[in-house]
Scaffold this motif. Structure first.
Motif, mmCIF file in Angstrom:
data_model
loop_
_atom_site.group_PDB
_atom_site.id
_atom_site.type_symbol
_atom_site.label_atom_id
_atom_site.label_comp_id
_atom_site.label_asym_id
_atom_site.label_seq_id
_atom_site.Cartn_x
_atom_site.Cartn_y
_atom_site.Cartn_z
ATOM 1 N N GLU A 123 49.544 36.995 62.887
ATOM 2 C CA GLU A 123 49.046 37.491 61.596
ATOM 3 C C GLU A 123 48.524 36.356 60.734
ATOM 4 O O GLU A 123 47.546 36.520 59.986
ATOM 5 C CB GLU A 123 50.180 38.241 60.882
ATOM 6 N N ARG A 124 49.143 35.183 60.869
ATOM 7 C CA ARG A 124 48.662 34.037 60.099
ATOM 8 C C ARG A 124 47.256 33.621 60.534
ATOM 9 O O ARG A 124 46.387 33.314 59.693
ATOM 10 C CB ARG A 124 49.640 32.871 60.285
ATOM 11 N N ASP A 125 47.011 33.627 61.853
ATOM 12 C CA ASP A 125 45.685 33.243 62.341
ATOM 13 C C ASP A 125 44.630 34.244 61.897
ATOM 14 O O ASP A 125 43.502 33.855 61.517
ATOM 15 C CB ASP A 125 45.711 33.142 63.868
ATOM 16 N N LEU A 126 44.949 35.516 61.930
ATOM 17 C CA LEU A 126 43.987 36.523 61.488
ATOM 18 C C LEU A 126 43.663 36.382 60.006
ATOM 19 O O LEU A 126 42.499 36.570 59.583
ATOM 20 C CB LEU A 126 44.540 37.920 61.782
ATOM 21 N N LYS A 127 44.671 36.046 59.192
ATOM 22 C CA LYS A 127 44.419 35.846 57.773
ATOM 23 C C LYS A 127 43.525 34.649 57.535
ATOM 24 O O LYS A 127 42.633 34.660 56.671
ATOM 25 C CB LYS A 127 45.757 35.677 57.047
ATOM 26 N N ARG A 128 43.713 33.576 58.312
ATOM 27 C CA ARG A 128 42.866 32.394 58.166
ATOM 28 C C ARG A 128 41.407 32.718 58.522
ATOM 29 O O ARG A 128 40.475 32.255 57.846
ATOM 30 C CB ARG A 128 43.389 31.270 59.058
ATOM 31 N N ILE A 129 41.208 33.505 59.585
ATOM 32 C CA ILE A 129 39.840 33.875 59.957
ATOM 33 C C ILE A 129 39.180 34.669 58.835
ATOM 34 O O ILE A 129 38.013 34.439 58.483
ATOM 35 C CB ILE A 129 39.870 34.686 61.265
ATOM 36 N N GLN A 130 39.917 35.602 58.223
ATOM 37 C CA GLN A 130 39.368 36.407 57.139
ATOM 38 C C GLN A 130 38.990 35.554 55.942
ATOM 39 O O GLN A 130 37.893 35.696 55.369
ATOM 40 C CB GLN A 130 40.377 37.487 56.732
#
Length: 446
Positions: A3-10
């Protein structure tokens, strides 16, 4: 991806499209501005996969060597198989110079089946269904607690609850769990409800003789003997979970009753016992349930008042010597000589020790006159064992020590009988030696 990686991409996508600044992105991602620029450059160069941590999926750099793990587990299996992780860790360091963390060794032992976690070691008790009829089984127990909080001394609440309905049958505050206190509670129960089929208790010495090799007695406690004469059975539970109904009631009472006693400003046992009937009625309206069967198995108490007093007391047999004496409760009892007692030498008589302090010696139902020679006023070992709580026995001992007279130490002159005699003045009779002029003359000559 996490979830942290997805938030960074966003967030980084918003930066590339111009909807967010790098400083704002750093604040949202809880990173420094320089680190955010690095992530942005990696994202532009290699896409979202570049944001995944490079160490993901790799073994830790701090991982123990597989050989050390196998050696430690083999030592535990061969020498410390029944040891816990904490003790095994200490012995590995002390005897084998192998320093391993306690939690690391715990994980290794769990993985190899040498140790069970607390959750795996839990034991489950099979639930017991309620009895079907009211009065069939009455659970009985004592709860030692500071019922009056700091307003009064700690005491014990005797609780009698019906197993079929969870209805509180009897509550009574007493100094401690003893045979006399249970006799008082039983007497109140019998007058209020009658005789139940059985009582269900723990293995306290009031209910059960815990020494099968006991030399004296009939193998039955005084409370058990009284129930047998009333045709009531006593059953001892093997564990506290077996009588969970009364245990849970104790926990509820330690919350609700304590607070109601506080609101009523009650601070002693007498006031508490006067308050309990109304509380018991409100409690049963709130928590009692309906029995499966409507029948009431209580039997009427077909015992006259005098006979009930003879049942609910301590009764023992004592051997009478040829001098018509016997011992009981650290006292020597001497029978008065009469036509009946003259022939009792070498025989056994019955002693009735009533809760109100009366002591009667009977021979075939006839009360014999006697006198008591008190050998020792201290609390006996039997009384300390009889009381389940040591606090009450220590209170009695302290009170006896405070009231005990301190012996007066005599001087050598007092022991020898020495008495001071005044100096004699010749010429005066002895009756005038104590006159004021004679005393003044003796002072001048001295």
């Amino acid at each position: 991806m996490s979830e942290r990686d997805l938030k960074r991409i966003q967030v980084l996508t918003e930066v590339l499209t111009g909807r967010r600044t790098v400083v704002s992105a750093a604040a949202v991602l809880a990173l420094g501005v320089r680190q955010t620029f690095r992530l942005l450059a990696r994202y532009q160069e290699s896409g979202g996969g570049a944001l995944v941590h490079k160490a993901r999926g790799r073994t830790s750099n701090r991982q123990w060597n597989s050989g050390v793990r196998e050696y430690a587990v083999e030592l535990v299996r061969s020498k410390y198989a029944d040891f816990g992780p904490t003790l095994a860790t200490e012995l590995l360091l002390e005897k084998h110079s192998l320093k391993i963390g306690r939690e690391t060794l715990r994980r290794w032992m769990v993985a190899d089946g040498l140790w069970l976690s607390r959750k795996q070691r839990r034991s489950f008790h099979q639930p017991r269904l309620r009895r079907e009829s009211y009065g069939e089984l009455i659970q009985i127990d004592g709860s030692d607690h500071r019922w009056f909080e700091d307003r009064g001394a700690a005491c014990t609440l005797l609780v009698l609850i019906d197993d079929a309905t969870s209805r509180l049958m009897q509550l009574r505050f007493v100094p401690s769990e003893s045979t006399d206190s249970y006799f008082e509670a039983l007497q109140g129960y019998l007058h209020a409800h009658g005789c139940p089929v059985a009582f269900y208790s723990d293995k306290h010495t009031v209910f059960r003789v815990n020494r099968p090799d006991a030399k004296g007695g009939s193998g039955m406690t005084q409370f058990g003997r009284a129930l047998a004469e009333l045709n009531i059975e006593i059953i001892c539970a093997n564990s506290s979970q077996a009588k969970g109904r009364v245990e849970r009631a104790n926990r509820t009472l330690q919350d609700r009753l304590v607070k109601e006693l506080r609101l009523a400003d009650i601070c002693n046992i007498d006031a508490g016992n006067a308050f309990l009937p109304k509380f018991l009625e409100r409690y049963n309206e709130r928590f009692a349930v309906r029995a499966i069967r409507a029948e009431d198995l209580h039997r009427p108490l077909n015992v006259v008042a005098g006979r009930l007093n003879d049942i609910l007391c301590h009764r023992e047999q004592r051997h009478v010597s040829e001098q018509l004496t016997m011992s009981y409760a650290r006292k020597q009892i001497i029978l008065d000589r009469n036509d009946v007692s003259e022939g009792l030498g070498g025989k056994y008589v019955d002693l009735y020790d009533f809760p109100d302090g009366r002591l009667e010696v009977r021979w075939k139902g006839q009360v014999l006159p006697y006198r008591v020679f008190n050998k020792d006023q201290r609390v006996s070992h039997t009384a300390i064992v009889e009381n389940k709580r040591l606090r009450h026995a220590l209170t009695i001992i302290k009170a006896q020590q405070d009231t005990k007279c301190q012996p007066k130490v005599q001087t050598n002159s007092e022991k020898s009988g020495y008495r001071k005699t005044p100096r004699k003045i010749y010429g005066l009779p002895e009756e005038k030696l104590d006159s004021p002029p004679a005393r003044k003359a003796m002072e001048m000559t001295a």
